[in-house]
Design an enzyme around this catalytic site. Sequence first.
Site, PDB file in Angstrom:
ATOM      1  CG  ASP A   1      57.911  14.375 -22.334  1.00 19.30           C
ATOM      2  OD1 ASP A   1      57.310  14.807 -23.453  1.00 19.30           O
ATOM      3  OD2 ASP A   1      57.957  13.266 -21.881  1.00 19.30           O
TER       4      ASP A   1
ATOM      5  CG  ASP B   1      53.122  15.071 -25.500  1.00 22.39           C
ATOM      6  OD1 ASP B   1      53.304  13.804 -25.305  1.00 22.39           O
ATOM      7  OD2 ASP B   1      52.219  15.674 -25.399  1.00 22.39           O
TER       8      ASP B   1
HETATM    9  O1  TEU Z   1      50.899  10.624 -26.301  1.00 21.26           O
HETATM   10  C1  TEU Z   1      50.346  11.074 -27.478  1.00 21.26           C
HETATM   11  C2  TEU Z   1      49.380   9.949 -28.107  1.00 21.26           C
HETATM   12  O2  TEU Z   1      48.899   9.855 -29.273  1.00 21.26           O
HETATM   13  C3  TEU Z   1      48.504   9.289 -26.829  1.00 21.26           C
HETATM   14  O3  TEU Z   1      47.494   9.886 -26.677  1.00 21.26           O
HETATM   15  C4  TEU Z   1      48.332   7.895 -27.408  1.00 21.26           C
HETATM   16  O4  TEU Z   1      47.509   7.775 -28.434  1.00 21.26           O
HETATM   17  C5  TEU Z   1      47.982   7.099 -26.270  1.00 21.26           C
HETATM   18  O5  TEU Z   1      48.345   7.449 -24.903  1.00 21.26           O
HETATM   19  C6  TEU Z   1      47.941   5.525 -26.539  1.00 21.26           C
HETATM   20  O6  TEU Z   1      47.315   5.100 -25.343  1.00 21.26           O
HETATM   21  C7  TEU Z   1      51.611  11.758 -25.389  1.00 21.26           C
HETATM   22  C8  TEU Z   1      51.954  11.469 -24.330  1.00 21.26           C
HETATM   23  O7  TEU Z   1      52.906  10.360 -24.361  1.00 21.26           O
HETATM   24  C9  TEU Z   1      50.908  10.763 -23.394  1.00 21.26           C
HETATM   25  O8  TEU Z   1      51.291  10.226 -22.103  1.00 21.26           O
HETATM   26  C10 TEU Z   1      49.936  12.139 -23.227  1.00 21.26           C
HETATM   27  O9  TEU Z   1      48.755  11.672 -22.430  1.00 21.26           O
HETATM   28  C11 TEU Z   1      49.528  12.771 -24.375  1.00 21.26           C
HETATM   29  O10 TEU Z   1      50.407  12.836 -25.283  1.00 21.26           O
HETATM   30  C12 TEU Z   1      48.970  14.110 -24.352  1.00 21.26           C
HETATM   31  O11 TEU Z   1      49.980  14.857 -23.766  1.00 21.26           O
END
Ligand code: TEU
Length: 552
Positions: free
Chosen positions: A98, A199
């Site tokens: 990641d 991410d």
């Molecule tokens: O997720 C990005 C994202 O768009 C999330 O905030 C999403 O909208 C939300 O989880 C939906 O419930 C990524 C990662 O996958 C997530 O785990 C992280 O919290 C986020 O980025 C910040 O790094």
Amino acid sequence: MTSDWWKDAVVYQIYPRSFQDSNGDGIGDLRGIINRLDYIRDLGANVIWLCPIYASPNADNGYDISDYRAIHPDFGTMADFDELLSQMHFRGMRLVMDLVVNHSSDEHRWFQSARQSAESRYHDFYIWRRGRGDAPPNNWGSWFGGPAWEYVPEMDEYYLHIFHRKQPDLNWNNPELRREIYDMMCWWLNKGVDGFRMDVINLISKPDELPDGPGGDLSPFCVNGPHVHEYLREMNSEVLSKYDMMTVGECPNLTVDAALDYAGAGRGELNMVFHFEHTGLTDGRFGKWTDARTPLPALKRVFEKWQTGLYGRAWNSLFWGNHDQPRAVSKFGCELPEYRALSAKMLCTCLYFMQGTPYIYQGDELGMTNAGFSDIGQYRDVESLNAYRDLVGSGALDKRTMLRYLACTSRDNARTPMQWSSGACAGFTSGDPWISPGHSWRAVNAERELAEEDSVYNFYRRALRLRKESRTVREGTFRLLWPDDERIFAYEREYEGERLTILCNFSSETVPLSEPDPALGECLICNYFGEGEPEVLRPWEARVVRSEVQIS
Ligand code: TEU
Ligand code: CA
């Protein structure tokens, strides 16, 4: 340098905290993963995407990184990591890490220095603005609740954080920052890792002007920002093009056209993207917080759009869920004991006979369900806890309703311990787990799934083997059948005279097919034992039927 191996990959996503604890501290770790590699390989997956394992204060379970080149001690040591990588390569598997570079942790040494002085080399690694009087620089709201700006008195400035205040956004306009990131990526690639899941990569570029957004929404300015494609092309020429690797960019709020800009063949950016159009169909007045079910015709239209829109131009990633989503079987299938396994197998069939690279989120191959939490004290996820505080605190929702919504859509539904056995704590840990196991582990666990021939796990194996052998699944065209039907999801794939018809019942009813012809042919896989009638689909039934077509 580059080959298309990622098109034939089957990716298994691991959320390390919840996968397998090996030392009894209640937290999953790298040793635990090493011990389970055969399980993953035997399923038919040959790539692992590992959620963040880097040093982190864990404001957002590792998505807030304080050292990009260190392993969090909860997960083990760099020696454990090296062993994981070599054990995977030994088995012919590849590892995708990641890459979280839209933001760092506020405890990263860059930010620690940045917040102390405008003279610091690192100050400009982040996004700072003066306030408007006593108010933040603009009205943007963080995606995790509250304003997207945090005031730093020493600087008399605010920094931008799209996510938690402990996740300050990095300033990609700064070439030195970009250089640092590329060097770090090369460092991992030189170690031998095989790719990155990036991410929120479509958020990295922000405009210089940071105007108010409609209702405080920052998306119009930060999603697909002004320089994002320049940066990705630069990253590609500096890093990606030099390695035989795969990339998949996580892209919230993505359209098909925008996806082609990121992952179109010949664009020189990324191999694939994740979009969230199919998971977001239930969003409503309170954003993701809802107990609504996904309307099937809308779901079908989304898949049709992506399958045909990217055909021959880019490559789809196929997923129902991940560590941010509720469990697939709970969201799109049926949790009732008589239909849980059937609907899990149906979802497997429906998705993985489309074109693209399959992504399997840990536990979905067992048909794991949502957590079944009923008390706010059971939740750990910062997004869920903040939303509860904000929505209940403001009186927008009462406690009971919000708890019901959380039980449907909280990210913790996918973060409960992996269910290995019916033993204590689902075989995940011998200690106290960092989060309680979901309610279903006595009935739903890997030990049982491996032992029973008719299990969800064994169905996944069969389905993945079938798709691997099929040129039609890899290359065929896509045609949606009966778009408006509210219970049946059916489509055809066609390639060089072969047609596969995928027939899936998304309901607990027996449904006669309005035009039974497509159901005629050789049945390659079915989630029921024993032949039914071709012109009827039993509750949650899935069938793949092969037939020949005349090439005109
Ligand atoms: O997720 C990005 C994202 O768009 C999330 O905030 C999403 O909208 C939300 O989880 C939906 O419930 C990524 C990662 O996958 C997530 O785990 C992280 O919290 C986020 O980025 C910040 O790094
Ligand atoms: Ca541990």
